[in-house]
Design a protein around this motif. Sequence first.
Motif, PDB file in Angstrom:
ATOM      1  N   VAL A   9     -20.225 -41.740  13.821  1.00  0.00           N
ATOM      2  CA  VAL A   9     -20.480 -42.014  15.235  1.00  0.00           C
ATOM      3  C   VAL A   9     -21.145 -40.815  15.894  1.00  0.00           C
ATOM      4  O   VAL A   9     -22.135 -40.944  16.624  1.00  0.00           O
ATOM      5  N   GLU A  10     -20.623 -39.637  15.646  1.00  0.00           N
ATOM      6  CA  GLU A  10     -21.135 -38.427  16.299  1.00  0.00           C
ATOM      7  C   GLU A  10     -22.605 -38.169  15.987  1.00  0.00           C
ATOM      8  O   GLU A  10     -23.376 -37.732  16.857  1.00  0.00           O
ATOM      9  N   VAL A  11     -23.021 -38.444  14.758  1.00  0.00           N
ATOM     10  CA  VAL A  11     -24.409 -38.160  14.370  1.00  0.00           C
ATOM     11  C   VAL A  11     -25.352 -39.307  14.724  1.00  0.00           C
ATOM     12  O   VAL A  11     -26.545 -39.241  14.417  1.00  0.00           O
ATOM     13  N   GLY A  12     -24.824 -40.372  15.348  1.00  0.00           N
ATOM     14  CA  GLY A  12     -25.679 -41.463  15.778  1.00  0.00           C
ATOM     15  C   GLY A  12     -26.018 -42.475  14.706  1.00  0.00           C
ATOM     16  O   GLY A  12     -26.945 -43.266  14.867  1.00  0.00           O
ATOM     17  N   LEU A  13     -25.225 -42.483  13.622  1.00  0.00           N
ATOM     18  CA  LEU A  13     -25.501 -43.432  12.546  1.00  0.00           C
ATOM     19  C   LEU A  13     -25.100 -44.851  12.941  1.00  0.00           C
ATOM     20  O   LEU A  13     -25.751 -45.824  12.545  1.00  0.00           O
ATOM     21  N   ALA A  14     -24.042 -44.983  13.726  1.00  0.00           N
ATOM     22  CA  ALA A  14     -23.525 -46.308  14.042  1.00  0.00           C
ATOM     23  C   ALA A  14     -22.590 -46.244  15.243  1.00  0.00           C
ATOM     24  O   ALA A  14     -22.221 -45.173  15.728  1.00  0.00           O
ATOM     25  N   VAL A  15     -22.189 -47.427  15.685  1.00  0.00           N
ATOM     26  CA  VAL A  15     -21.162 -47.597  16.711  1.00  0.00           C
ATOM     27  C   VAL A  15     -19.850 -47.911  15.991  1.00  0.00           C
ATOM     28  O   VAL A  15     -19.853 -48.468  14.889  1.00  0.00           O
ATOM     29  N   SER A  16     -18.716 -47.552  16.607  1.00  0.00           N
ATOM     30  CA  SER A  16     -17.433 -47.881  15.998  1.00  0.00           C
ATOM     31  C   SER A  16     -16.422 -48.216  17.088  1.00  0.00           C
ATOM     32  O   SER A  16     -16.719 -48.137  18.281  1.00  0.00           O
ATOM     33  N   ILE A  17     -15.238 -48.600  16.666  1.00  0.00           N
ATOM     34  CA  ILE A  17     -14.124 -48.861  17.567  1.00  0.00           C
ATOM     35  C   ILE A  17     -13.072 -47.798  17.293  1.00  0.00           C
ATOM     36  O   ILE A  17     -12.500 -47.747  16.201  1.00  0.00           O
ATOM     37  N   LEU A  18     -12.811 -46.954  18.277  1.00  0.00           N
ATOM     38  CA  LEU A  18     -11.876 -45.846  18.124  1.00  0.00           C
ATOM     39  C   LEU A  18     -10.854 -45.874  19.257  1.00  0.00           C
ATOM     40  O   LEU A  18     -11.107 -46.442  20.321  1.00  0.00           O
ATOM     41  N   ASP A  19      -9.715 -45.253  19.023  1.00  0.00           N
ATOM     42  CA  ASP A  19      -8.782 -45.046  20.117  1.00  0.00           C
ATOM     43  C   ASP A  19      -9.436 -44.076  21.105  1.00  0.00           C
ATOM     44  O   ASP A  19     -10.018 -43.065  20.713  1.00  0.00           O
ATOM     45  N   ARG A  20      -9.349 -44.391  22.379  1.00  0.00           N
ATOM     46  CA  ARG A  20     -10.001 -43.569  23.399  1.00  0.00           C
ATOM     47  C   ARG A  20      -9.613 -42.099  23.274  1.00  0.00           C
ATOM     48  O   ARG A  20     -10.421 -41.197  23.533  1.00  0.00           O
ATOM     49  N   GLN A  21      -8.382 -41.844  22.862  1.00  0.00           N
ATOM     50  CA  GLN A  21      -7.910 -40.468  22.756  1.00  0.00           C
ATOM     51  C   GLN A  21      -8.599 -39.695  21.631  1.00  0.00           C
ATOM     52  O   GLN A  21      -8.518 -38.463  21.599  1.00  0.00           O
ATOM     53  N   ARG A  22      -9.263 -40.374  20.726  1.00  0.00           N
ATOM     54  CA  ARG A  22      -9.922 -39.693  19.619  1.00  0.00           C
ATOM     55  C   ARG A  22     -11.388 -39.379  19.911  1.00  0.00           C
ATOM     56  O   ARG A  22     -12.059 -38.759  19.084  1.00  0.00           O
ATOM     57  N   LEU A  23     -11.887 -39.801  21.052  1.00  0.00           N
ATOM     58  CA  LEU A  23     -13.291 -39.516  21.369  1.00  0.00           C
ATOM     59  C   LEU A  23     -13.512 -38.008  21.522  1.00  0.00           C
ATOM     60  O   LEU A  23     -12.687 -37.300  22.116  1.00  0.00           O
ATOM     61  N   THR A  24     -14.619 -37.532  20.990  1.00  0.00           N
ATOM     62  CA  THR A  24     -14.980 -36.121  21.095  1.00  0.00           C
ATOM     63  C   THR A  24     -16.043 -35.955  22.179  1.00  0.00           C
ATOM     64  O   THR A  24     -16.621 -36.935  22.662  1.00  0.00           O
ATOM     65  N   PRO A  25     -16.337 -34.709  22.580  1.00  0.00           N
ATOM     66  CA  PRO A  25     -17.386 -34.484  23.583  1.00  0.00           C
ATOM     67  C   PRO A  25     -18.757 -35.008  23.163  1.00  0.00           C
ATOM     68  O   PRO A  25     -19.623 -35.211  24.018  1.00  0.00           O
ATOM     69  N   SER A  26     -18.948 -35.251  21.857  1.00  0.00           N
ATOM     70  CA  SER A  26     -20.233 -35.755  21.371  1.00  0.00           C
ATOM     71  C   SER A  26     -20.351 -37.267  21.486  1.00  0.00           C
ATOM     72  O   SER A  26     -21.373 -37.841  21.143  1.00  0.00           O
ATOM     73  N   GLY A  48       8.964 -56.192  14.667  1.00  0.00           N
ATOM     74  CA  GLY A  48       8.524 -54.871  15.073  1.00  0.00           C
ATOM     75  C   GLY A  48       9.037 -54.488  16.456  1.00  0.00           C
ATOM     76  O   GLY A  48       9.132 -55.329  17.348  1.00  0.00           O
ATOM     77  N   GLU A  49       9.372 -53.215  16.636  1.00  0.00           N
ATOM     78  CA  GLU A  49       9.792 -52.692  17.935  1.00  0.00           C
ATOM     79  C   GLU A  49       8.581 -52.052  18.612  1.00  0.00           C
ATOM     80  O   GLU A  49       8.033 -51.076  18.106  1.00  0.00           O
ATOM     81  N   PRO A  50       8.132 -52.558  19.744  1.00  0.00           N
ATOM     82  CA  PRO A  50       6.959 -51.972  20.421  1.00  0.00           C
ATOM     83  C   PRO A  50       7.193 -50.512  20.785  1.00  0.00           C
ATOM     84  O   PRO A  50       8.250 -50.150  21.306  1.00  0.00           O
ATOM     85  N   LEU A  51       6.204 -49.678  20.496  1.00  0.00           N
ATOM     86  CA  LEU A  51       6.274 -48.261  20.844  1.00  0.00           C
ATOM     87  C   LEU A  51       5.287 -47.922  21.958  1.00  0.00           C
ATOM     88  O   LEU A  51       5.658 -47.429  23.006  1.00  0.00           O
ATOM     89  N   TRP A  52       3.997 -48.191  21.718  1.00  0.00           N
ATOM     90  CA  TRP A  52       3.004 -47.927  22.754  1.00  0.00           C
ATOM     91  C   TRP A  52       1.798 -48.835  22.538  1.00  0.00           C
ATOM     92  O   TRP A  52       1.594 -49.362  21.449  1.00  0.00           O
ATOM     93  N   LYS A  53       1.016 -49.019  23.596  1.00  0.00           N
ATOM     94  CA  LYS A  53      -0.219 -49.785  23.501  1.00  0.00           C
ATOM     95  C   LYS A  53      -1.375 -48.848  23.195  1.00  0.00           C
ATOM     96  O   LYS A  53      -1.515 -47.793  23.819  1.00  0.00           O
ATOM     97  N   THR A  54      -2.191 -49.233  22.247  1.00  0.00           N
ATOM     98  CA  THR A  54      -3.346 -48.414  21.895  1.00  0.00           C
ATOM     99  C   THR A  54      -4.462 -48.620  22.922  1.00  0.00           C
ATOM    100  O   THR A  54      -4.410 -49.524  23.746  1.00  0.00           O
ATOM    101  N   SER A  55      -5.477 -47.781  22.843  1.00  0.00           N
ATOM    102  CA  SER A  55      -6.602 -47.832  23.786  1.00  0.00           C
ATOM    103  C   SER A  55      -7.928 -47.908  23.032  1.00  0.00           C
ATOM    104  O   SER A  55      -8.713 -46.947  23.025  1.00  0.00           O
ATOM    105  N   PRO A  56      -8.219 -49.033  22.365  1.00  0.00           N
ATOM    106  CA  PRO A  56      -9.458 -49.135  21.593  1.00  0.00           C
ATOM    107  C   PRO A  56     -10.678 -49.262  22.500  1.00  0.00           C
ATOM    108  O   PRO A  56     -10.652 -49.973  23.506  1.00  0.00           O
TER     109      PRO A  56
END
Length: 302
Positions: free
Chosen positions: A230-247, A164-172
């Motif tokens: 995640v938004e409705v408070g059902l559970a915790v998850s692991i997301l890319d930081r860039q996908r976090l919403t204001p909620s 694999g050719e590295p492209l970018w590092k994710t931000s979990p």
Amino acid sequence: MNTPDTGGAALDLEALRSFVTIVQQGSLAAAAEQRHRTVSALSMQIKRLEERLATRLLIRGPRGVTPSPAGEVLLREARELLRQHDGLVGRLTGQGLSGRVRFGMPEGYAPQLVEQVLPDFLASHPSVLLEAVTAPSGELARRLERGDLSLAVALDRPHRVAGGEPLWKTSPVWAASRDYSIDQHAPLPLALHPLDCPFRSLGVEALEARGREWYAVFTSTSIHAVEKAVEVGLAVSILDRQRLTPSMRVLGEADDLPELGESQACLYFSRRIAASSWPAVEALAVMLRRRLSQVGPWHGVW
């Protein structure tokens, strides 16, 4: 204006193609199959390139071949030279790139790639038959190994693929709703993707290393469904930081959650690409490298 004398050190374009393919495939045998040539023929091409440039280009090791420092320089220049050459031939002959490109990408990054990369590629190469699919990175890796995809952007876990050719590092990050409260004495409720998801692997590995109990209260193949849980408070998850919403908010050590490991997004090539489709596959790879290297799909200059 005098033309600089290079001492006859012209480079063989077909040898350059072989060199690029060897680096991408990680072995002469795989490259020979890709180029429909014998291993000895490719070895001779590389030998002549090395003699012409008076430097070693490839380093052979137990896991295949890798470019030397000089080879890394040549790799970058060769890709651009071949791109310009093929584009010039296409414009002068009226025969643009053709063939079939089967491209895979993770769902979490698909909107940016679909909106900002694929339309430009098709506009530049209208005769190419592009087939794009989304799937978890582990599934993309298996499809590549089966030859179902030409190339893919995928994370380097949980199913690792060589070359694999590295492209970018994710931000979990650990993500929860704004008003979510964690009971540190109870098993952690998680919203997760299936087993092929690299972020699921990162989270589960970190929790088990900490000895923290957890259970999957919600599982879905859809990134949007997981985010809604995640938004409705059902559970915790692991997301890319860039996908976090204001909620949502980021959780960490203060919430008794362990630090997450790293994950790299990489560009992978199949070892089984038809020779007639290879120029089109490489053209898409060039565009992906230019737009995603280091910055990823979030902050690229399009």
